[in-house]
Motif scaffolding. Structure first.
Motif, PDB file in Angstrom:
ATOM      1  N   SER A 172      -7.540  40.399 147.626  1.00  0.00           N
ATOM      2  CA  SER A 172      -6.240  40.674 148.230  1.00  0.00           C
ATOM      3  C   SER A 172      -5.215  40.986 147.154  1.00  0.00           C
ATOM      4  O   SER A 172      -5.409  40.700 145.968  1.00  0.00           O
ATOM      5  CB  SER A 172      -5.767  39.472 149.054  1.00  0.00           C
ATOM      6  OG  SER A 172      -5.410  38.393 148.196  1.00  0.00           O
ATOM      7  N   GLU A 173      -4.094  41.563 147.565  1.00  0.00           N
ATOM      8  CA  GLU A 173      -3.038  41.880 146.611  1.00  0.00           C
ATOM      9  C   GLU A 173      -2.464  40.622 145.963  1.00  0.00           C
ATOM     10  O   GLU A 173      -1.935  40.672 144.859  1.00  0.00           O
ATOM     11  CB  GLU A 173      -1.923  42.663 147.308  1.00  0.00           C
ATOM     12  CG  GLU A 173      -2.332  44.058 147.768  1.00  0.00           C
ATOM     13  CD  GLU A 173      -1.168  44.796 148.413  1.00  0.00           C
ATOM     14  OE1 GLU A 173      -0.056  44.217 148.463  1.00  0.00           O
ATOM     15  OE2 GLU A 173      -1.365  45.947 148.857  1.00  0.00           O
ATOM     16  N   GLN A 174      -2.567  39.494 146.664  1.00  0.00           N
ATOM     17  CA  GLN A 174      -1.973  38.251 146.165  1.00  0.00           C
ATOM     18  C   GLN A 174      -2.974  37.368 145.416  1.00  0.00           C
ATOM     19  O   GLN A 174      -2.648  36.235 145.043  1.00  0.00           O
ATOM     20  CB  GLN A 174      -1.381  37.453 147.339  1.00  0.00           C
ATOM     21  CG  GLN A 174      -0.323  38.181 148.135  1.00  0.00           C
ATOM     22  CD  GLN A 174      -0.926  39.068 149.219  1.00  0.00           C
ATOM     23  OE1 GLN A 174      -2.124  39.002 149.492  1.00  0.00           O
ATOM     24  NE2 GLN A 174      -0.087  39.894 149.852  1.00  0.00           N
ATOM     25  N   SER A 175      -4.193  37.840 145.202  1.00  0.00           N
ATOM     26  CA  SER A 175      -5.242  36.959 144.686  1.00  0.00           C
ATOM     27  C   SER A 175      -4.930  36.436 143.283  1.00  0.00           C
ATOM     28  O   SER A 175      -5.265  35.294 142.964  1.00  0.00           O
ATOM     29  CB  SER A 175      -6.599  37.670 144.692  1.00  0.00           C
ATOM     30  OG  SER A 175      -6.585  38.812 143.864  1.00  0.00           O
ATOM     31  N   ASP A 176      -4.298  37.247 142.436  1.00  0.00           N
ATOM     32  CA  ASP A 176      -3.974  36.778 141.092  1.00  0.00           C
ATOM     33  C   ASP A 176      -3.046  35.569 141.138  1.00  0.00           C
ATOM     34  O   ASP A 176      -3.242  34.578 140.434  1.00  0.00           O
ATOM     35  CB  ASP A 176      -3.330  37.898 140.268  1.00  0.00           C
ATOM     36  CG  ASP A 176      -4.329  38.948 139.814  1.00  0.00           C
ATOM     37  OD1 ASP A 176      -5.544  38.716 139.989  1.00  0.00           O
ATOM     38  OD2 ASP A 176      -3.901  39.992 139.292  1.00  0.00           O
ATOM     39  N   ARG A 177      -2.015  35.644 141.995  1.00  0.00           N
ATOM     40  CA  ARG A 177      -1.080  34.521 142.110  1.00  0.00           C
ATOM     41  C   ARG A 177      -1.774  33.301 142.699  1.00  0.00           C
ATOM     42  O   ARG A 177      -1.597  32.168 142.223  1.00  0.00           O
ATOM     43  CB  ARG A 177       0.103  34.911 142.999  1.00  0.00           C
ATOM     44  CG  ARG A 177       1.267  33.911 142.958  1.00  0.00           C
ATOM     45  CD  ARG A 177       2.108  33.926 144.213  1.00  0.00           C
ATOM     46  NE  ARG A 177       1.474  33.198 145.310  1.00  0.00           N
ATOM     47  CZ  ARG A 177       1.055  33.751 146.442  1.00  0.00           C
ATOM     48  NH1 ARG A 177       1.183  35.054 146.642  1.00  0.00           N
ATOM     49  NH2 ARG A 177       0.497  33.008 147.369  1.00  0.00           N
ATOM     50  N   GLN A 178      -2.585  33.511 143.745  1.00  0.00           N
ATOM     51  CA  GLN A 178      -3.307  32.403 144.361  1.00  0.00           C
ATOM     52  C   GLN A 178      -4.238  31.727 143.366  1.00  0.00           C
ATOM     53  O   GLN A 178      -4.351  30.491 143.340  1.00  0.00           O
ATOM     54  CB  GLN A 178      -4.098  32.907 145.567  1.00  0.00           C
ATOM     55  CG  GLN A 178      -3.247  33.434 146.701  1.00  0.00           C
ATOM     56  CD  GLN A 178      -4.060  34.229 147.710  1.00  0.00           C
ATOM     57  OE1 GLN A 178      -5.291  34.262 147.661  1.00  0.00           O
ATOM     58  NE2 GLN A 178      -3.367  34.895 148.625  1.00  0.00           N
ATOM     59  N   LEU A 179      -4.906  32.532 142.544  1.00  0.00           N
ATOM     60  CA  LEU A 179      -5.827  31.996 141.549  1.00  0.00           C
ATOM     61  C   LEU A 179      -5.082  31.132 140.533  1.00  0.00           C
ATOM     62  O   LEU A 179      -5.539  30.041 140.160  1.00  0.00           O
ATOM     63  CB  LEU A 179      -6.543  33.147 140.843  1.00  0.00           C
ATOM     64  CG  LEU A 179      -7.735  32.795 139.959  1.00  0.00           C
ATOM     65  CD1 LEU A 179      -8.855  32.179 140.772  1.00  0.00           C
ATOM     66  CD2 LEU A 179      -8.244  34.039 139.244  1.00  0.00           C
ATOM     67  N   GLN A 180      -3.914  31.585 140.124  1.00  0.00           N
ATOM     68  CA  GLN A 180      -3.128  30.816 139.167  1.00  0.00           C
ATOM     69  C   GLN A 180      -2.629  29.512 139.781  1.00  0.00           C
ATOM     70  O   GLN A 180      -2.648  28.459 139.136  1.00  0.00           O
ATOM     71  CB  GLN A 180      -1.958  31.664 138.668  1.00  0.00           C
ATOM     72  CG  GLN A 180      -2.386  32.837 137.803  1.00  0.00           C
ATOM     73  CD  GLN A 180      -1.285  33.855 137.589  1.00  0.00           C
ATOM     74  OE1 GLN A 180      -0.146  33.651 138.008  1.00  0.00           O
ATOM     75  NE2 GLN A 180      -1.611  34.964 136.951  1.00  0.00           N
ATOM     76  N   GLU A 181      -2.187  29.581 141.043  1.00  0.00           N
ATOM     77  CA  GLU A 181      -1.715  28.363 141.710  1.00  0.00           C
ATOM     78  C   GLU A 181      -2.850  27.366 141.899  1.00  0.00           C
ATOM     79  O   GLU A 181      -2.663  26.156 141.706  1.00  0.00           O
ATOM     80  CB  GLU A 181      -1.090  28.727 143.057  1.00  0.00           C
ATOM     81  CG  GLU A 181       0.229  29.480 142.945  1.00  0.00           C
ATOM     82  CD  GLU A 181       0.769  29.939 144.285  1.00  0.00           C
ATOM     83  OE1 GLU A 181       1.935  30.384 144.328  1.00  0.00           O
ATOM     84  OE2 GLU A 181       0.023  29.860 145.295  1.00  0.00           O
ATOM     85  N   ALA A 182      -4.025  27.858 142.284  1.00  0.00           N
ATOM     86  CA  ALA A 182      -5.174  26.967 142.459  1.00  0.00           C
ATOM     87  C   ALA A 182      -5.585  26.356 141.121  1.00  0.00           C
ATOM     88  O   ALA A 182      -5.898  25.157 141.035  1.00  0.00           O
ATOM     89  CB  ALA A 182      -6.345  27.726 143.078  1.00  0.00           C
ATOM     90  N   ARG A 183      -5.569  27.154 140.063  1.00  0.00           N
ATOM     91  CA  ARG A 183      -5.919  26.642 138.735  1.00  0.00           C
ATOM     92  C   ARG A 183      -4.991  25.511 138.318  1.00  0.00           C
ATOM     93  O   ARG A 183      -5.439  24.462 137.831  1.00  0.00           O
ATOM     94  CB  ARG A 183      -5.855  27.771 137.708  1.00  0.00           C
ATOM     95  CG  ARG A 183      -6.159  27.320 136.277  1.00  0.00           C
ATOM     96  CD  ARG A 183      -5.730  28.357 135.252  1.00  0.00           C
ATOM     97  NE  ARG A 183      -4.290  28.609 135.267  1.00  0.00           N
ATOM     98  CZ  ARG A 183      -3.384  27.808 134.711  1.00  0.00           C
ATOM     99  NH1 ARG A 183      -3.758  26.688 134.104  1.00  0.00           N
ATOM    100  NH2 ARG A 183      -2.093  28.116 134.760  1.00  0.00           N
ATOM    101  N   GLU A 184      -3.699  25.712 138.520  1.00  0.00           N
ATOM    102  CA  GLU A 184      -2.725  24.687 138.147  1.00  0.00           C
ATOM    103  C   GLU A 184      -2.928  23.418 138.979  1.00  0.00           C
ATOM    104  O   GLU A 184      -2.838  22.296 138.458  1.00  0.00           O
ATOM    105  CB  GLU A 184      -1.310  25.224 138.330  1.00  0.00           C
ATOM    106  CG  GLU A 184      -0.942  26.333 137.334  1.00  0.00           C
ATOM    107  CD  GLU A 184       0.392  26.984 137.656  1.00  0.00           C
ATOM    108  OE1 GLU A 184       1.047  26.559 138.632  1.00  0.00           O
ATOM    109  OE2 GLU A 184       0.777  27.920 136.924  1.00  0.00           O
ATOM    110  N   ALA A 185      -3.182  23.590 140.275  1.00  0.00           N
ATOM    111  CA  ALA A 185      -3.390  22.435 141.147  1.00  0.00           C
ATOM    112  C   ALA A 185      -4.647  21.670 140.754  1.00  0.00           C
ATOM    113  O   ALA A 185      -4.654  20.429 140.718  1.00  0.00           O
ATOM    114  CB  ALA A 185      -3.482  22.894 142.601  1.00  0.00           C
TER     115      ALA A 185
END
Length: 350
Positions: A172-185
């Motif tokens: 998805s277009e938002q996958s980079d942001r989601q991946l970063q948020e999941a990594r931080e969590a």
């Protein structure tokens, strides 16, 4: 015990006798009673994460097997409360959600911050909690598909969770942001002693071509898994593959012909084996999703999915709507049938 062969029907011999040759089981890190000690204790996970992960594997009917049966109930946000609970409104009550997981012999219950927070003092000590942190909500008009955070890791820790979960819509277009948020969590969860579960789903209309949905292809879902374990997910949740050749059909990315003519076949166990292999050859457990409820065929379909997962070297099943969108006794029976697959010594790794 459940009549596994009977439920598999005409597929019984094919699914129960198949041998995987592309990636042999001898090369895999397989589930077992000592999985945490053998596969996870050598990692950088802290003793507190190991303790919570071990508590997950030591709970419910599958305790001590190295396999998992998890009840997920986040569909009230992901699909809408009406579509999720109209079939059985009693599961709008968080207490009934957790009680189903307890009575159904599950290793854990995975749900939203609100659901698990509402009953944490009553149940957090009775069954491991996995708090799903981000969600896709469908009330925005027109609908958009994105995973956004509904809580933070500290809240999960405070309510007594053993683990946290998150979804990334790979593609998805938002996958980079989601991946970063999941990594931080996940990094913060590990600091606090909780394990992490990543829903590694593919989401892009372009993944559907010529009537085939390649968002469930073995090659693309396998790569999503490989990205998920890279951010140190301890467990990966993935839809079971239904086809292969997504890279080839869509004409993007990089792949290798040997994946299609040597490492896999069109057999569902071989396709799922590739998903497990992308989870560091099984060092990170793969749990397949149970999918939507279709009515009378749910029991047979759930057992089939479990057989494929187990024989591929997977860790278990996460079964939600097939269980809670029916009368409670039937939901418990379905969860127990899935668990019976992992308890049956005759169902072996292919």
């Amino acid at each position: 015990m459940t009549d596994i062969q009977g439920l598999l029907g005409d597929e019984a011999d094919d699914l129960l006798a198949h041998t995987a040759h592309g990636i042999p089981k001898e090369d895999m890190v397989l589930p077992g009673p000592d999985f945490v000690e053998r596969a996870v204790a050598v990692s950088d996970r802290s003793p507190r994460v190991l303790r919570n992960l071990q508590s997950l594997f030591d709970h419910g009917r599958l305790a001590g097997t190295g396999h998992l049966s998890i009840l997920p109930v986040d569909q009230g946000i992901e699909h809408s409360a009406a579509s999720a609970f109209a079939a059985n409104p009693r599961y709008l009550d968080p207490g009934n959600v957790v009680e189903l997981a307890v009575e159904g012999g599950c290793n854990a219950v995975a749900s939203t911050l609100g659901v698990l927070g509402a009953v944490s003092r009553r149940y957090a000590h009775r069954i491991p909690f996995i708090v799903k942190l981000n969600h896709n909500e469908l009330l925005t008009y027109p609908n958009h598909y994105d995973q956004v955070m509904f809580g933070d890791v500290e809240q999960c820790f405070d309510l007594g969770a053993a683990g946290v979960g998150a979804t990334v819509y790979f593609g998805s277009e938002q996958s980079d942001r989601q991946l970063q948020e999941a990594r931080e969590a996940f990094a913060r969860a590990h600091q606090l002693g909780m394990f992490s579960v990543l829903w590694c789903y593919l989401r892009n209309p372009a993944f559907k071509k010529d009537g085939v949905d390649y968002s469930v292809s073995a090659d693309l879902t396998g790569q999503a898994n490989h990205l998920g374990v890279t951010i140190e997910a301890d467990i990966v949740k993935q839809k079971q593959p239904e086809n292969n050749g997504g890279y080839l059909a869509l004409g993007f990315g990089r792949t290798d012909e040997r994946l299609y003519d040597k490492l896999t076949t069109d057999h569902p166990i071989d396709l799922t084996r590739w998903q497990v292999a992308n989870c560091y050859m099984g060092r990170v457990g793969l749990i397949n999703s149970g999918g939507a409820s279709a009515g009378k065929g749910d029991l047979a379909q759930a057992v089939r999915t479990a057989v494929i997962n187990k024989r591929a070297g997977g860790t278990g099943l996460i079964t939600g709507r097939k269980a809670f969108q029916r009368p409670t006794a039937e939901g418990i029976a379905l969860l127990n049938a899935v668990q019976d697959v992992y308890l049956d010594d005759d169902v072996t790794v292919a």
